[in-house]
Design a protein around this motif. Structure first.
Motif, PDB file in Angstrom:
ATOM      1  N   LEU A  18       2.746  43.630 -27.952  1.00 39.17           N
ATOM      2  CA  LEU A  18       3.848  44.323 -27.310  1.00 39.17           C
ATOM      3  C   LEU A  18       4.467  43.433 -26.226  1.00 39.17           C
ATOM      4  O   LEU A  18       5.693  43.360 -26.091  1.00 39.17           O
ATOM      5  CB  LEU A  18       3.345  45.632 -26.702  1.00 39.17           C
ATOM      6  N   GLY A  19       3.611  42.745 -25.474  1.00 34.07           N
ATOM      7  CA  GLY A  19       4.116  41.789 -24.498  1.00 34.07           C
ATOM      8  C   GLY A  19       4.838  40.633 -25.155  1.00 34.07           C
ATOM      9  O   GLY A  19       5.860  40.148 -24.653  1.00 34.07           O
ATOM     10  N   ALA A  20       4.315  40.177 -26.300  1.00 33.99           N
ATOM     11  CA  ALA A  20       4.953  39.079 -27.022  1.00 33.99           C
ATOM     12  C   ALA A  20       6.343  39.473 -27.502  1.00 33.99           C
ATOM     13  O   ALA A  20       7.274  38.654 -27.490  1.00 33.99           O
ATOM     14  CB  ALA A  20       4.086  38.652 -28.203  1.00 33.99           C
ATOM     15  N   ALA A  21       6.494  40.728 -27.939  1.00 36.43           N
ATOM     16  CA  ALA A  21       7.818  41.206 -28.344  1.00 36.43           C
ATOM     17  C   ALA A  21       8.779  41.180 -27.162  1.00 36.43           C
ATOM     18  O   ALA A  21       9.936  40.758 -27.288  1.00 36.43           O
ATOM     19  CB  ALA A  21       7.706  42.621 -28.914  1.00 36.43           C
ATOM     20  N   ALA A  22       8.305  41.641 -25.995  1.00 35.03           N
ATOM     21  CA  ALA A  22       9.140  41.612 -24.790  1.00 35.03           C
ATOM     22  C   ALA A  22       9.486  40.180 -24.408  1.00 35.03           C
ATOM     23  O   ALA A  22      10.630  39.872 -24.035  1.00 35.03           O
ATOM     24  CB  ALA A  22       8.417  42.317 -23.639  1.00 35.03           C
ATOM     25  N   ILE A  82      10.347  27.366 -21.902  1.00 34.32           N
ATOM     26  CA  ILE A  82       8.929  27.100 -22.154  1.00 34.32           C
ATOM     27  C   ILE A  82       8.170  27.007 -20.836  1.00 34.32           C
ATOM     28  O   ILE A  82       7.067  27.551 -20.694  1.00 34.32           O
ATOM     29  CB  ILE A  82       8.759  25.805 -22.966  1.00 34.32           C
ATOM     30  N   MET A  83       8.757  26.334 -19.869  1.00 34.01           N
ATOM     31  CA  MET A  83       8.087  26.152 -18.578  1.00 34.01           C
ATOM     32  C   MET A  83       7.916  27.485 -17.842  1.00 34.01           C
ATOM     33  O   MET A  83       6.879  27.724 -17.219  1.00 34.01           O
ATOM     34  CB  MET A  83       8.881  25.166 -17.725  1.00 34.01           C
ATOM     35  N   VAL A  84       8.911  28.358 -17.932  1.00 39.68           N
ATOM     36  CA  VAL A  84       8.835  29.661 -17.260  1.00 39.68           C
ATOM     37  C   VAL A  84       7.674  30.487 -17.802  1.00 39.68           C
ATOM     38  O   VAL A  84       7.056  31.287 -17.077  1.00 39.68           O
ATOM     39  CB  VAL A  84      10.173  30.413 -17.403  1.00 39.68           C
ATOM     40  N   SER A  85       7.335  30.289 -19.083  1.00 41.98           N
ATOM     41  CA  SER A  85       6.251  31.073 -19.691  1.00 41.98           C
ATOM     42  C   SER A  85       4.907  30.837 -19.017  1.00 41.98           C
ATOM     43  O   SER A  85       3.990  31.662 -19.143  1.00 41.98           O
ATOM     44  CB  SER A  85       6.132  30.732 -21.182  1.00 41.98           C
ATOM     45  N   ALA A  86       4.768  29.727 -18.289  1.00 41.54           N
ATOM     46  CA  ALA A  86       3.505  29.445 -17.604  1.00 41.54           C
ATOM     47  C   ALA A  86       3.219  30.456 -16.493  1.00 41.54           C
ATOM     48  O   ALA A  86       2.059  30.669 -16.136  1.00 41.54           O
ATOM     49  CB  ALA A  86       3.521  28.028 -17.029  1.00 41.54           C
ATOM     50  N   VAL A  87       4.257  31.101 -15.963  1.00 36.27           N
ATOM     51  CA  VAL A  87       4.069  32.043 -14.853  1.00 36.27           C
ATOM     52  C   VAL A  87       3.342  33.308 -15.309  1.00 36.27           C
ATOM     53  O   VAL A  87       2.267  33.638 -14.778  1.00 36.27           O
ATOM     54  CB  VAL A  87       5.420  32.379 -14.189  1.00 36.27           C
ATOM     55  N   PRO A  88       3.870  34.066 -16.290  1.00 40.07           N
ATOM     56  CA  PRO A  88       3.116  35.260 -16.726  1.00 40.07           C
ATOM     57  C   PRO A  88       1.772  34.918 -17.346  1.00 40.07           C
ATOM     58  O   PRO A  88       0.819  35.702 -17.250  1.00 40.07           O
ATOM     59  CB  PRO A  88       4.048  35.913 -17.749  1.00 40.07           C
ATOM     60  N   GLY A 108      -1.534  36.473 -15.801  1.00 37.91           N
ATOM     61  CA  GLY A 108      -2.287  37.342 -16.700  1.00 37.91           C
ATOM     62  C   GLY A 108      -3.753  36.972 -16.778  1.00 37.91           C
ATOM     63  O   GLY A 108      -4.631  37.846 -16.756  1.00 37.91           O
ATOM     64  N   TYR A 109      -4.044  35.672 -16.868  1.00 40.23           N
ATOM     65  CA  TYR A 109      -5.437  35.230 -16.923  1.00 40.23           C
ATOM     66  C   TYR A 109      -6.166  35.514 -15.605  1.00 40.23           C
ATOM     67  O   TYR A 109      -7.356  35.852 -15.607  1.00 40.23           O
ATOM     68  CB  TYR A 109      -5.508  33.738 -17.249  1.00 40.23           C
ATOM     69  N   ILE A 110      -5.468  35.367 -14.484  1.00 41.97           N
ATOM     70  CA  ILE A 110      -6.082  35.662 -13.189  1.00 41.97           C
ATOM     71  C   ILE A 110      -6.465  37.145 -13.109  1.00 41.97           C
ATOM     72  O   ILE A 110      -7.561  37.505 -12.665  1.00 41.97           O
ATOM     73  CB  ILE A 110      -5.125  35.290 -12.040  1.00 41.97           C
ATOM     74  N   LEU A 170       0.683  40.501 -19.949  1.00 44.18           N
ATOM     75  CA  LEU A 170       1.345  39.354 -19.321  1.00 44.18           C
ATOM     76  C   LEU A 170       1.171  38.089 -20.168  1.00 44.18           C
ATOM     77  O   LEU A 170       2.123  37.322 -20.345  1.00 44.18           O
ATOM     78  CB  LEU A 170       0.798  39.135 -17.917  1.00 44.18           C
ATOM     79  N   THR A 171      -0.037  37.865 -20.672  1.00 44.73           N
ATOM     80  CA  THR A 171      -0.225  36.698 -21.531  1.00 44.73           C
ATOM     81  C   THR A 171       0.558  36.861 -22.837  1.00 44.73           C
ATOM     82  O   THR A 171       0.993  35.869 -23.437  1.00 44.73           O
ATOM     83  CB  THR A 171      -1.713  36.468 -21.850  1.00 44.73           C
ATOM     84  N   GLY A 172       0.771  38.106 -23.255  1.00 43.96           N
ATOM     85  CA  GLY A 172       1.608  38.351 -24.424  1.00 43.96           C
ATOM     86  C   GLY A 172       3.059  37.981 -24.170  1.00 43.96           C
ATOM     87  O   GLY A 172       3.729  37.405 -25.041  1.00 43.96           O
ATOM     88  N   ILE A 173       3.562  38.313 -22.981  1.00 47.05           N
ATOM     89  CA  ILE A 173       4.928  37.916 -22.619  1.00 47.05           C
ATOM     90  C   ILE A 173       5.077  36.398 -22.712  1.00 47.05           C
ATOM     91  O   ILE A 173       6.056  35.883 -23.266  1.00 47.05           O
ATOM     92  CB  ILE A 173       5.276  38.407 -21.198  1.00 47.05           C
ATOM     93  N   ALA A 174       4.105  35.677 -22.172  1.00 45.49           N
ATOM     94  CA  ALA A 174       4.140  34.218 -22.241  1.00 45.49           C
ATOM     95  C   ALA A 174       4.118  33.744 -23.691  1.00 45.49           C
ATOM     96  O   ALA A 174       4.854  32.824 -24.066  1.00 45.49           O
ATOM     97  CB  ALA A 174       2.950  33.636 -21.470  1.00 45.49           C
ATOM     98  N   GLY A 175       3.279  34.381 -24.514  1.00 47.35           N
ATOM     99  CA  GLY A 175       3.198  33.994 -25.910  1.00 47.35           C
ATOM    100  C   GLY A 175       4.505  34.217 -26.649  1.00 47.35           C
ATOM    101  O   GLY A 175       4.924  33.392 -27.465  1.00 47.35           O
ATOM    102  N   GLY A 176       5.175  35.338 -26.367  1.00 47.05           N
ATOM    103  CA  GLY A 176       6.457  35.601 -27.006  1.00 47.05           C
ATOM    104  C   GLY A 176       7.523  34.617 -26.586  1.00 47.05           C
ATOM    105  O   GLY A 176       8.362  34.197 -27.405  1.00 47.05           O
ATOM    106  N   MET A 177       7.514  34.213 -25.337  1.00 42.62           N
ATOM    107  CA  MET A 177       8.497  33.240 -24.858  1.00 42.62           C
ATOM    108  C   MET A 177       8.293  31.885 -25.518  1.00 42.62           C
ATOM    109  O   MET A 177       9.255  31.232 -25.943  1.00 42.62           O
ATOM    110  CB  MET A 177       8.400  33.118 -23.332  1.00 42.62           C
TER     111      MET A 177
END
Length: 490
Positions: free
Chosen positions: A75-79, A97-103, A107-109, A126-133
């Protein structure tokens, strides 16, 4: 803009004397995001058994919570994919791609320090958002900085590194507690962020933005000063100028709607094969099928096979062609899912639910007394064949074709749309999968997956073009003219 007018480009030896060293470095820097994506996607596989029996009641999960833990990433990846629709064209592929490092890092923290299940779900989202980006941005970035001779192999790198990330997670899951698995996940995202600071943006994106001088320097960096990069630059600029600014009315022309529909349907069918729920719930599935080895070792073994298969696919991508690999991939997945369906339908499986972490006491005793039964290898072999088949074709090629056939004017938005559709589909499948297995058993979803594989083979035959050894301009010319890839000489 007249879409019926063929693009006229004079053939050149545009990649002669080109050095690929910097190109490879740029690709490596980007695909670290895919490593992180693959790592995060399968994070629940070794973690679910640990949380199922957690000493902390705030972290102990029931079936519904596990279903959310496994599926909320998608669901995060879709977002994230839908967000990349805007970011790809607003700030460029590299910065997206670089912005994806933030979520990803946040998320891991959150997961590493989780004291309640909602924190685990938030971290997964949050890690899903990064994966989708990264899924929406990295394939486009790689295709736009690569030349035709290596684009097939480099286009499979996102899938290879995603698989390697998943294998790393499976391997670390054998010895590392789940909290430290989250800590380790932060490393590739931060390294990616650092390396990309020194890499150029896509020359095609820079030309679209009117930054011709920066585009020329970026292409010189990627090809080397001794290459004929100016010829390639002129060809790219001519292709972009011939398209003009995209209008809503343009989406009704075959040049736009055909490649967009092909890309969306391919990403939808890719997920409908069941790859995401199988990877996310790999260990629980093995618990359910009475495999001979411990499920965690089976999962690591499957991860190794998956890595081997994507390496083979990368070596064949520019030799065997995209369609041949898609046919082979679909056929192998069909055989594997049908075999798994027959096994789970005819062979008694361990009692208890799919999320269980230990076998019943009487079954353990039976295993200790009984001789090795070869039939228990069927789930492991079937899963290996399925993963091998997927990673040979429908895994990497759907990413590659999306970045190849989407028209440049709509590539940023369309790629985000494709990723959004893909991960919404994955979310539904991943969330429903656990409940279906609990109610009907494994044979029902695997029967469904086998039918989807047949549909995939038919779709490949009817709709998918062969793009091997074609430049992005030739591919665009194919959809523009509706005739062939051939570029008319001046």
């Amino acid at each position: 803009m007249d879409e019926k007018t063929p693009l006229i480009i004079k053939p050149t030896s545009r990649t002669s004397n080109a050095s690929n060293a910097r190109l490879y470095l740029a690709v490596f820097s980007a695909v670290l995001g895919n490593f992180n994506f693959g790592y995060a996607l399968v994070y629940p596989s070794p973690v679910i058994p640990q949380l199922k029996n957690s000493d902390n009641p705030q972290l102990r999960m029931d079936t519904e919570q596990i279903a959310w833990f496994g599926s909320i990433f998608t669901l995060g990846a879709a977002a994230g994919g839908l967000g990349a629709m805007l970011l790809n064209d607003l700030i460029g592929r590299k910065l997206s791609i670089m912005v994806s490092a933030v979520p990803s890092t946040v998320g891991y923290i959150v997961m590493g320090g989780a004291q309640a299940t909602w924190m685990l779900h938030l971290g997964r989202f949050l890690t899903g958002i990064a994966g989708g980006m990264t899924a929406a941005s990295i394939p486009v970035y790689i295709s736009e900085i690569s030349h035709p001779k290596v684009r097939g192999a480099l286009g499979s790198c996102p899938q290879i590194t995603a698989v390697f990330g998943a294998l790393s997670l499976y391997a670390l899951g054998l010895v590392v507690p789940w909290q430290w698995l989250a800590v380790v996940g932060e490393i590739p995202a931060l390294l990616m962020l650092l390396l990309l600071c020194f890499m150029p943006n896509s020359p095609r994106y820079l030309i679209i933005c009117g930054k011709q001088e920066q585009a020329c320097k970026a292409l010189e960096f990627l090809r080397g000063p001794d290459s004929d990069f100016m010829t390639e630059y002129n060809r790219i600029e001519l292709s972009i100028s011939s398209q003009g600014r995209i209008r809503w009315s343009d989406l009704t022309t075959p040049f736009y709607y055909k490649p967009i529909l092909i890309s969306i349907v391919m990403r939808f069918l890719q997920q409908m094969t069941g790859i995401t729920p199988i990877l996310v719930y790999l260990e629980p599935i093995f618990h359910k099928t009475d495999v001979f080895l411990e499920p965690k070792y089976d999962a690591a073994l499957v991860g190794a096979i998956r890595l081997l298969s994507v390496v083979i696919a990368a070596s064949l991508m520019d030799k065997a062609g995209r369609k041949a690999l898609l046919y082979t991939s679909g056929f192998l997945m069909f055989l594997a899912t049908l075999t798994m369906n027959m096994y789970s339908h005819t062979t008694p499986c361990p009692s208890g639910n799919v999320t269980g972490t230990v076998l019943p006491t009487d079954l353990i005793a039976q295993q200790g007394e009984a001789a090795f039964n070869t039939i228990t290898l069927i789930p492991l072999i079937s899963t290996m064949v399925f993963i091998f088949g997927y990673a040979l074709g429908w895994g990497p090629i759907t990413w590659l074709l999306m970045s190849e056939i989407l028209p440049l004017g709509a590539r940023g938005v369309a790629s985000g749309l494709c990723v959004g559709v893909s991960w919404l589909t994955a979310f539904v499948l991943s969330h429903v999968f656990i409940h279906v297995v609990e109610t009907y058993g494994l044979f029902v979803p695997f029967l469904f997956f086998s039918v989807v594989c047949v549909v995939n083979i038919i779709f490949t035959a009817v709709c998918v073009p062969e793009t091997r050894n074609r430049s992005l301009e030739e591919i665009e010319n194919y959809f523009r003219t509706g005739r062939s890839f051939t570029i008319i000489d001046t």
